[in-house]
Scaffold this motif. Structure first.
Motif, PDB file in Angstrom:
ATOM      1  N   ILE A 217      49.942 -68.074 102.822  1.00 24.25           N
ATOM      2  CA  ILE A 217      50.766 -67.447 103.857  1.00 24.25           C
ATOM      3  C   ILE A 217      51.768 -66.526 103.167  1.00 24.25           C
ATOM      4  O   ILE A 217      52.506 -66.961 102.280  1.00 24.25           O
ATOM      5  N   ASP A 218      51.783 -65.279 103.560  1.00 17.95           N
ATOM      6  CA  ASP A 218      52.720 -64.317 102.985  1.00 17.95           C
ATOM      7  C   ASP A 218      52.715 -63.074 103.880  1.00 17.95           C
ATOM      8  O   ASP A 218      51.965 -62.992 104.861  1.00 17.95           O
ATOM      9  N   GLU A 219      53.503 -62.108 103.535  1.00 18.37           N
ATOM     10  CA  GLU A 219      53.495 -60.850 104.271  1.00 18.37           C
ATOM     11  C   GLU A 219      52.293 -60.008 103.835  1.00 18.37           C
ATOM     12  O   GLU A 219      51.911 -59.997 102.657  1.00 18.37           O
ATOM     13  N   ASN A 220      51.694 -59.336 104.812  1.00 18.52           N
ATOM     14  CA  ASN A 220      50.608 -58.372 104.567  1.00 18.52           C
ATOM     15  C   ASN A 220      49.358 -58.988 103.949  1.00 18.52           C
ATOM     16  O   ASN A 220      48.661 -58.342 103.158  1.00 18.52           O
ATOM     17  N   ILE A 221      49.063 -60.252 104.280  1.00 20.54           N
ATOM     18  CA  ILE A 221      47.814 -60.865 103.826  1.00 20.54           C
ATOM     19  C   ILE A 221      46.686 -60.424 104.754  1.00 20.54           C
ATOM     20  O   ILE A 221      46.819 -60.455 105.981  1.00 20.54           O
ATOM     21  N   THR A 222      45.561 -60.023 104.178  1.00 22.94           N
ATOM     22  CA  THR A 222      44.441 -59.517 104.978  1.00 22.94           C
ATOM     23  C   THR A 222      43.146 -60.252 104.628  1.00 22.94           C
ATOM     24  O   THR A 222      43.088 -61.042 103.673  1.00 22.94           O
ATOM     25  N   MET A 223      42.113 -59.947 105.402  1.00 22.93           N
ATOM     26  CA  MET A 223      40.786 -60.522 105.152  1.00 22.93           C
ATOM     27  C   MET A 223      40.262 -60.106 103.781  1.00 22.93           C
ATOM     28  O   MET A 223      39.522 -60.849 103.131  1.00 22.93           O
TER      29      MET A 223
END
Length: 340
Positions: A217-223
């Motif tokens: 979990i963090d900012e700007n995590i993507t697939m």
């Protein structure tokens, strides 16, 4: 007095020659040379001698004392050396003799070997190890993972329920929820552990088995982050030539969701009986954490995003060690376990 000196000399020499131990030598020393010994008493009685006799007798007594002290020292060293030689003889080791049989040491179970290997991979990428209880609240096992009351996963045919709103956890995803509630952001964890489901025992199923789940979990995590991490993981675990593919799927707690397959470790993707001629073997499920799951854990889904994945460790052990039947890992047959 000269006669008495002769008697002391002869008597002490006899006792010295007969001495068998250091204790005998010490008793002799006290008898003749101690504070109340015979030579000491003889010196005290010299006051009764005339002034002419006293120097002569003093010299004889001192000579005898020196003689006895030297004799005691020599015999003491002789007995010490004899004792040492006897000890060396008793403690002598014949290195040509066969060693004693020692109880054979055990070693790690195939499941433990897989867990340790996966831990090393993810810890090398900066992940922490998280743990949670085997007996879990219904809330953490289902509700907080966006699984509604009427979901098939909550059917009593699949889950072991305990009085008081508890269950034997059916997935280690509950550890992810507990971590999101208590851990400071960002989060990078893996959670290995036992899980329980009401399954019949056969070659591929067991009511008790092991899972390992991961959460970021963090900012700007993507697939793309998820696919990159799992690609690195698969190659580190199964070999650099391993290929991966992702297929769309559905999980209640991730959106979008996917199943990840790896190229067959037996045929290298060409197709064989192990991979049912497809060239691929299903390894794990994964996806982006559902916004509702983040909200229920107190995390703002507009600011943070994350991904999660989970895998059955028995399946990986079977693939990695070419084990045809899951039951072999729990029968405790030493003939099987000693191979690993």
């Amino acid at each position: 007095m000269i006669k008495r000196l002769e008697e002391i000399k002869l008597g002490s020499e006899k006792l010295l020659n007969d001495a068998k131990s250091l204790k005998d030598i010490e008793e002799l020393r006290i008898k003749y040379l101690g504070k109340k010994g015979e030579l000491t008493e003889l010196l005290k009685s010299m006051g009764a001698l005339s002034a002419e006799e006293r120097p002569k007798m003093g010299k004889l007594v001192n000579e005898l004392r020196e003689h006895l002290e030297n004799a005691v020292s020599v015999h003491t060293e002789r007995l010490k050396e004899a004792a040492l030689n006897e000890r060396i003889l008793l403690e002598k080791i014949d290195v040509t003799m066969p060693g004693e049989k020692i109880r054979p040491l055990g070693h790690k179970h195939p499941i433990t070997l897989v867990i340790d290997a996966i831990k090393d991979i993810f810890m090398g990428m900066g992940y922490e190890i998280a743990e949670g209880p085997d007996i879990e609240l219904d809330y953490y096992n289902f509700e907080a993972l966006n699984i509604p009351e009427n979901h098939p996963a909550k059917d009593e045919q699949d889950t072991f329920y305990v009085d008081g709103g508890f269950v034997l956890r059916s997935q280690t995803s509950s550890v992810q929820v507990r971590t999101m509630e208590t851990h400071e952001l960002p989060i990078r964890i893996i959670a290995p552990g036992r899980v329980f489901r009401s399954d019949e025992v056969d070659a591929t199923h067991s009511p008790v088995f092991h899972q390992l789940e991961g959460l970021v979990i963090d900012e700007n995590i993507t697939m793309s982050d998820l696919k990159g991490v799992l690609n690195v993981f698969a190659k580190a675990l199964l070999g650099e030539n391993t290929e991966v593919r992702f297929r769309p799927h559905h999980f209640q707690f991730t959106e979008p969701s996917a199943e990840m397959d790896v190229s067959c470790f037996v045929c290298g993707g060409k197709g064989c009986r192990t991979c049912k001629q497809t060239g691929w073997i299903e390894l794990l499920g994964c996806g982006m954490v559902h916004p509702r799951v983040l909200e229920m854990s107190g995390i703002d889904p507009k600011k943070y995003s994350g991904f999660a994945f989970g895998m059955g460790l028995e399946r990986i052990a079977m693939q990695r060690f070419n084990i045809p039947d899951l039951r072999l890992m729990y029968e405790n047959d030493v003939r099987f376990l000693k191979q690993f």
